[in-house]
Design a protein around this motif. Structure first.
Motif, mmCIF file in Angstrom:
data_model
loop_
_atom_site.group_PDB
_atom_site.id
_atom_site.type_symbol
_atom_site.label_atom_id
_atom_site.label_comp_id
_atom_site.label_asym_id
_atom_site.label_seq_id
_atom_site.Cartn_x
_atom_site.Cartn_y
_atom_site.Cartn_z
ATOM 1 N N ASN A 65 29.818 49.397 -1.925
ATOM 2 C CA ASN A 65 28.962 49.970 -2.970
ATOM 3 C C ASN A 65 28.942 49.132 -4.246
ATOM 4 O OD1 ASN A 65 28.007 52.241 -1.553
ATOM 5 N ND2 ASN A 65 29.942 53.287 -1.892
ATOM 6 N N ASP A 69 22.446 45.808 -6.009
ATOM 7 C CA ASP A 69 21.385 46.426 -5.201
ATOM 8 C C ASP A 69 20.494 45.388 -4.530
ATOM 9 O OD1 ASP A 69 22.155 49.021 -5.635
ATOM 10 O OD2 ASP A 69 20.845 49.307 -7.368
ATOM 11 N N LYS A 70 20.374 44.210 -5.130
ATOM 12 C CA LYS A 70 19.500 43.168 -4.584
ATOM 13 C C LYS A 70 20.227 42.236 -3.605
ATOM 14 C CE LYS A 70 16.245 43.081 -8.389
ATOM 15 N NZ LYS A 70 15.463 42.234 -9.282
ATOM 16 N N SER A 103 21.807 51.039 5.712
ATOM 17 C CA SER A 103 20.457 51.595 5.924
ATOM 18 C C SER A 103 20.328 52.298 7.275
ATOM 19 C CB SER A 103 19.409 50.485 5.821
ATOM 20 O OG SER A 103 19.592 49.553 6.869
ATOM 21 N N LYS A 126 19.843 45.351 3.540
ATOM 22 C CA LYS A 126 20.546 45.643 2.293
ATOM 23 C C LYS A 126 22.055 45.598 2.549
ATOM 24 C CE LYS A 126 21.291 49.372 -0.956
ATOM 25 N NZ LYS A 126 21.058 50.753 -1.291
ATOM 26 N N ALA A 128 24.580 46.351 0.103
ATOM 27 C CA ALA A 128 25.349 47.334 -0.660
ATOM 28 C C ALA A 128 25.357 48.680 0.055
ATOM 29 C CB ALA A 128 24.768 47.481 -2.061
ATOM 30 N N GLY A 129 26.532 49.331 0.025
ATOM 31 C CA GLY A 129 26.665 50.656 0.621
ATOM 32 C C GLY A 129 27.838 50.712 1.574
#
Length: 168
Positions: A65, A69-70, A103, A126, A128-129
């Motif tokens: 996290n 974000d990019k 995602s 993506k 991040a996460g």
């Protein structure tokens, strides 16, 4: 030999300069810097199976996290090199890892050499996460040996490295 006017030469030069700038801007777009981050799972990944049985381990997670974000995935590496045997008689043959991105995209990839698995199947996803991972393996002891030959493997301190670029 060629009868080129100054006007034609200027047009050719303008076209050449425009083409060169277009090419240079395309090269620049692909020259992004790659960064990476490595996270260690807080839980061990383990599996115990009867002889001849194929099954899945528990699912472990990795928290990315804190990535921007990019951040866009270039490559993912899972390091399961800290392995230990559960039980004394059966043996687990690791076959694959199933990886799920933040995602929700899921890919199953063959187990890597030296217990390190690398894949680029998540390219442009993506980064991040929270990512999740579980392994699939088979107890290669003969099924005729019975439950006394339950085999297991525990992977402690599993590390996940995400290499990424920053999207414009």
């Amino acid at each position: 030999m060629f009868n080129l006017s100054k006007k034609k030469i200027n047009k050719i030069m303008a076209f050449a300069i425009a083409f060169t700038m277009l090419f240079a801007s395309q090269v620049t777009a692909f020259a992004a810097t790659t960064s990476s981050k490595t996270v260690t799972s807080s839980k061990a990944m383990s599996v115990a199976l009867l002889p001849g049985v194929t099954g899945n381990s528990n699912t472990i997670t990795f928290n990315f996290n804190s990535l921007p974000d990019k951040a866009i995935v270039k490559e993912v590496e899972i390091d399961c090199s800290n392995a230990s045997v559960i039980g004394e008689k059966g043996a687990i043959l690791a076959k694959s890892l199933t990886i799920t991105s933040p995602s929700g995209e899921t890919h199953t990839v063959s187990w890597g050499k030296g217990n390190v698995t690398t894949t680029n199947l998540f390219i442009a996803e993506k980064a991040a996460g929270t990512w999740s991972v579980y392994m699939t393996g088979t107890n290669i002891a003969s099924p005729n040996l019975g439950s006394a030959f339950i085999g297991g493997t525990k992977y402690s301190s599993v590390k996940m490295k995400v290499s990424y670029i920053l999207e414009d």
